[in-house]
Scaffold this active site. Structure first.
Site, PDB file in Angstrom:
ATOM      1  N   THR A 192     -13.056  -2.322  93.109  1.00  0.00           N
ATOM      2  CA  THR A 192     -12.419  -1.730  94.294  1.00  0.00           C
ATOM      3  C   THR A 192     -10.922  -1.989  94.353  1.00  0.00           C
ATOM      4  O   THR A 192     -10.160  -1.152  94.839  1.00  0.00           O
ATOM      5  CB  THR A 192     -13.085  -2.303  95.570  1.00  0.00           C
ATOM      6  N   THR A 233     -16.258  -6.653  92.886  1.00  0.00           N
ATOM      7  CA  THR A 233     -16.908  -7.803  93.523  1.00  0.00           C
ATOM      8  C   THR A 233     -18.427  -7.791  93.359  1.00  0.00           C
ATOM      9  O   THR A 233     -19.060  -8.847  93.425  1.00  0.00           O
ATOM     10  CB  THR A 233     -16.574  -7.869  95.033  1.00  0.00           C
TER      11      THR A 233
HETATM   12  N1  ASP Z   1     -18.552  -1.461  93.817  1.00  0.00           N
HETATM   13  C1  ASP Z   1     -17.342  -2.243  93.669  1.00  0.00           C
HETATM   14  C2  ASP Z   1     -17.401  -2.973  92.329  1.00  0.00           C
HETATM   15  O1  ASP Z   1     -18.078  -3.935  92.233  1.00  0.00           O
HETATM   16  C3  ASP Z   1     -17.219  -3.224  94.787  1.00  0.00           C
HETATM   17  C4  ASP Z   1     -15.949  -4.043  94.798  1.00  0.00           C
HETATM   18  O2  ASP Z   1     -15.233  -4.172  93.827  1.00  0.00           O
HETATM   19  O3  ASP Z   1     -15.682  -4.635  95.864  1.00  0.00           O
HETATM   20  O4  ASP Z   1     -16.770  -2.538  91.398  1.00  0.00           O
END
Ligand code: ASP
Length: 332
Positions: free
Chosen positions: A13, A85
């Site tokens: 993200t 994340t």
């Molecule tokens: N879906 C995203 C990922 O894990 C979530 C994030 O980065 O917060 O790439």
């Protein structure tokens, strides 16, 4: 002296942009994100192609990143990994276990909201990660929301707030206050790095590791059927409380048949701050059937351990020894 940091940008993200289907990874972040921190630090970026949403991570990504880190770790003062994340804690655990003899920090960060979004948590997370290099901790760390966590035991705990990560058993190693640009809490002494050199464990992209979570009702039977027929080499069993499970004969026999065929079954607690240990008689049949109790292992650590166990042909005794070395069986 300028410190050289290798930046492995995997996606997530932090660098995403809106598209008609929702947020997608993008390269726009590359020039600007670390610019505010370039005083005394040189950042050399490696941008993965393609950048991924981390929920798409697979064992080939991990193998490729390990190979790249094997080359870059000796050439740099530290490694910064920008990662989604969703699976950051899985990757962090895998790296923590696979990079043996690490003598410099490998720090993962990302964000809950894109760098360009209003009120994004990305600038604080990047500042936390950059500041964490000062601590010179020779280990794999997650830097997030002003805190620095050891990789082992860390989990994603929120999709809704900036406090996206926690480490229920081992806590944060340090806490950073951006407004004063200082550490509120940090390890009192610098950890001296005693290393015989970097040794990176192999990772077999064909390793077959699965997870079964017990819930009251049909799931023990479902799990038994799976254990009898699976070609998985290792299974994480998320059991109840202190590692307790139903003790009916069908389930226990299926567990026994799996472990007797050489399968590794790591019993962990599904409780956030749980410990799978020999406490209750109810868990005794499961223990007799050849499972390894994972102590304070969470799902992310268990996944990393079993992936490496299968990749490196560990038996149950080696798995247990590694759990002990990692401090996961202490005070059980
Ligand atoms: N879906 C995203 C990922 O894990 C979530 C994030 O980065 O917060 O790439």
């Amino acid at each position: 002296m300028t410190q050289k940091i290798f930046v492995l940008y995997t996606g997530g993200t932090i660098g995403m942009r809106s598209s008609s289907d929702g947020l997608r990874p993008d390269t726009d972040l590359v020039g600007k994100a670390l610019q505010p921190f370039s005083d005394g630090l040189q950042f050399d970026w490696h941008v993965c192609d393609p950048l991924i949403d981390s929920s798409a991570v697979n064992l080939s990504h991990w193998r490729d990143w390990l190979a790249l880190l094997a080359e870059k770790i000796p050439q740099y003062d530290g490694i910064l990994i920008l990662h989604g994340t969703d699976t950051m804690a899985y990757t962090a655990n895998l790296l923590a276990l696979a990079l043996q003899g690490l003598d410099k920090p490998v720090i993962l960060t990302g964000s809950q909201w894109p760098y360009d979004a209003p009120e994004s948590d990305a600038p604080l997370n990047l500042a936390t990660a950059v500041a964490a290099f000062e601590l010179s901790l020779p280990q794999v760390l997650i830097a997030f929301n002003g805190k620095v966590f050891p990789a082992v035991g860390s989990s994603k705990v929120s999709t809704e707030t900036a406090a996206g990560f926690d480490n229920p058993h081992f806590g944060a190693l340090a806490q950073w206050q951006q407004s004063d640009w200082q550490w509120l809490a940090r390890p009192s002494e610098r950890t001296q790095s005693v290393s015989d050199g970097l040794n990176i464990l192999s990772l077999d992209t064909q390793a077959k590791v699965v997870c079964q979570t017990l819930i009251p009702g049909f799931s023990a039977q479902y799990c038994s059927d799976g254990l009898l027929h699976t070609d998985a080499q290792a299974v994480v069993l998320q059991s109840f409380g202190h590692g307790n499970a139903p003790s009916d004969a069908t389930f226990i026999q299926a567990v026994q048949s799996f472990t007797e065929r050489g399968g590794l079954l790591l019993n962990i607690s599904q409780v956030k701050q749980g410990c799978a240990a020999a406490v209750y008689a109810q868990g005794s049949a499961l223990r007799q059937a050849g499972v390894v109790n994972g102590g304070k292992c969470n799902l992310e650590t268990a996944t990393a351990l079993l992936t490496l166990a299968v990749s490196n042909q560990w038996n149950a005794a080696t798995l247990q020894k590694t759990l002990r070395t990692l401090g996961l069986l202490e005070a059980v």
